[in-house]
Design a protein around this motif. Structure first.
Motif, short mmCIF file in Angstrom:
data_model
loop_
_atom_site.label_atom_id
_atom_site.label_comp_id
_atom_site.label_asym_id
_atom_site.label_seq_id
_atom_site.Cartn_x
_atom_site.Cartn_y
_atom_site.Cartn_z
N ALA A 131 0.66 -1.04 0.35
CA ALA A 131 -0.04 0.01 0.10
C ALA A 131 0.81 1.10 0.12
N PHE A 132 2.16 0.93 -0.11
CA PHE A 132 2.72 2.61 0.13
C PHE A 132 3.06 2.80 -1.68
N ALA A 133 3.07 4.36 -1.80
CA ALA A 133 1.83 5.13 -3.25
C ALA A 133 3.40 4.91 -4.41
N GLU A 134 2.86 4.59 -5.48
CA GLU A 134 3.81 5.13 -6.82
C GLU A 134 4.21 6.46 -6.83
N ASP A 135 3.02 6.81 -6.98
CA ASP A 135 3.09 8.71 -7.35
C ASP A 135 2.79 9.63 -6.50
N VAL A 136 2.95 9.25 -5.26
CA VAL A 136 2.19 10.20 -3.71
C VAL A 136 2.69 10.51 -2.52
N VAL A 137 3.94 10.45 -2.25
CA VAL A 137 4.97 10.36 -0.97
C VAL A 137 4.01 11.57 -0.31
N ASN A 138 3.95 11.33 1.19
CA ASN A 138 3.28 12.94 1.39
C ASN A 138 5.33 13.17 2.68
N PRO A 194 6.83 3.62 4.61
CA PRO A 194 5.82 3.51 4.90
C PRO A 194 4.45 3.35 4.27
N GLN A 195 2.98 2.91 4.67
CA GLN A 195 2.30 2.89 4.41
C GLN A 195 1.59 3.86 3.29
N TYR A 196 0.73 3.48 2.46
CA TYR A 196 0.24 4.88 2.00
C TYR A 196 1.11 6.55 1.68
N GLY A 197 2.31 5.94 1.67
CA GLY A 197 2.81 7.47 1.20
C GLY A 197 3.09 8.26 2.29
N GLY A 198 3.26 7.13 3.71
CA GLY A 198 3.32 8.06 4.72
C GLY A 198 2.36 8.99 5.15
N TYR A 199 1.31 9.02 4.88
CA TYR A 199 0.00 9.82 4.91
C TYR A 199 -0.63 8.82 5.73
N CYS A 200 -1.24 9.32 7.14
CA CYS A 200 -1.88 9.37 8.12
C CYS A 200 -2.77 7.65 8.09
N ALA A 201 -2.01 6.47 8.36
CA ALA A 201 -3.06 5.09 7.93
C ALA A 201 -4.50 5.54 8.49
N ASP A 202 -4.40 6.17 9.84
CA ASP A 202 -6.03 5.90 10.34
C ASP A 202 -7.11 6.36 9.46
N SER A 231 -8.07 4.70 6.60
CA SER A 231 -9.28 3.20 7.52
C SER A 231 -10.05 3.98 6.68
N PHE A 232 -10.47 5.99 7.05
CA PHE A 232 -11.90 6.05 7.13
C PHE A 232 -12.04 7.22 5.42
N GLY A 233 -11.00 6.89 4.08
CA GLY A 233 -11.15 7.28 3.24
C GLY A 233 -10.72 8.26 3.15
N THR A 234 -9.80 8.93 4.41
CA THR A 234 -9.84 10.52 4.15
C THR A 234 -8.14 10.63 3.93
N VAL A 235 -7.46 12.48 3.88
CA VAL A 235 -6.10 12.55 4.11
C VAL A 235 -6.93 13.56 5.32
N THR A 236 -4.75 13.13 5.94
CA THR A 236 -4.87 13.75 7.08
C THR A 236 -3.20 13.51 6.86
N THR A 237 -2.50 14.96 6.44
CA THR A 237 -1.23 15.16 5.58
C THR A 237 -0.56 15.51 7.05
N LYS A 288 4.97 -4.21 7.56
CA LYS A 288 4.63 -2.75 7.39
C LYS A 288 4.44 -1.77 8.14
N LEU A 289 5.19 -0.47 8.07
CA LEU A 289 5.72 0.35 8.84
C LEU A 289 3.98 1.46 8.78
N TYR A 290 3.23 1.43 9.24
CA TYR A 290 1.93 2.66 9.37
C TYR A 290 2.24 4.09 10.69
N ILE A 291 1.85 4.89 9.64
CA ILE A 291 2.21 6.23 10.52
C ILE A 291 0.81 7.12 10.61
N SER A 292 0.90 7.56 11.46
CA SER A 292 -0.40 8.07 12.28
C SER A 292 -0.61 9.47 12.47
N TYR A 293 -1.17 10.59 12.63
CA TYR A 293 -1.24 11.73 12.92
C TYR A 293 -1.49 11.44 14.94
#
Length: 154
Positions: free
Chosen positions: A9-16, A75-83, A86-92, A105-110
């Protein structure tokens, strides 16, 4: 509890990299989470550019491990908040000290509470995997339209 996900689930084009700059996960060393078991600030001295972002490391050894296999440490999801994902939103705005390794897998949160919730509620990881493609498309669309640029930079 370990959760197996079939697709990375890491981003191919989007990294936080936050709202400004191009440094991933606020300059923290992604390899240190795995080899030291803690959040460690990296250094510009040991850096590597990957997926359009600069990644900092606390040592040449950690940088070299990342270069050999970045998807194992990023980190998964390009380093965006995994939490948030999980709600379908972006937390930068994330806190690199609020993290968990789940199923390798590494998950980072806010914040620490969100990281703890991710660990205690395995369905959040499953939900974030399910929502990631739509969140990623939103991020790519916003990036293409400049929605994340500072108003003065537009």
């Amino acid at each position: 509890m370990l959760i197996s996900l079939s697709q990375p689930a890491f981003a191919e084009d989007v990294v936080n990299t936050g709202y400004f700059g191009d440094v991933a996960i606020k300059g923290y060393d992604p390899v240190a989470y795995f080899v030291e078991g803690k959040a460690v600030e990296g250094s510009e001295k040991y850096s590597h550019r990957w997926l359009g972002a600069v990644w900092h490391f606390s040592s040449a050894e950690n940088r070299d491990l990342f270069v050999k296999d970045p998807s194992s440490y990023a980190p998964q999801y390009g380093g965006y908040c995994a939490d948030g994902v999980s709600f379908g939103t972006v937390t930068t705005n994330v806190d690199p000290r609020a993290w968990r390794i789940i199923d390798g897998k590494l998950y980072i949160s806010y914040d620490p509470g969100a990281a703890e919730g991710l660990e205690k509620n395995p369905t959040k990881v499953v939900d974030s995997q399910r929502h990631w493609s739509e969140v990623q498309q939103t991020l790519i669309s916003e990036k293409m339209h400049g929605d994340w640029l500072h108003p003065a930079a537009q």
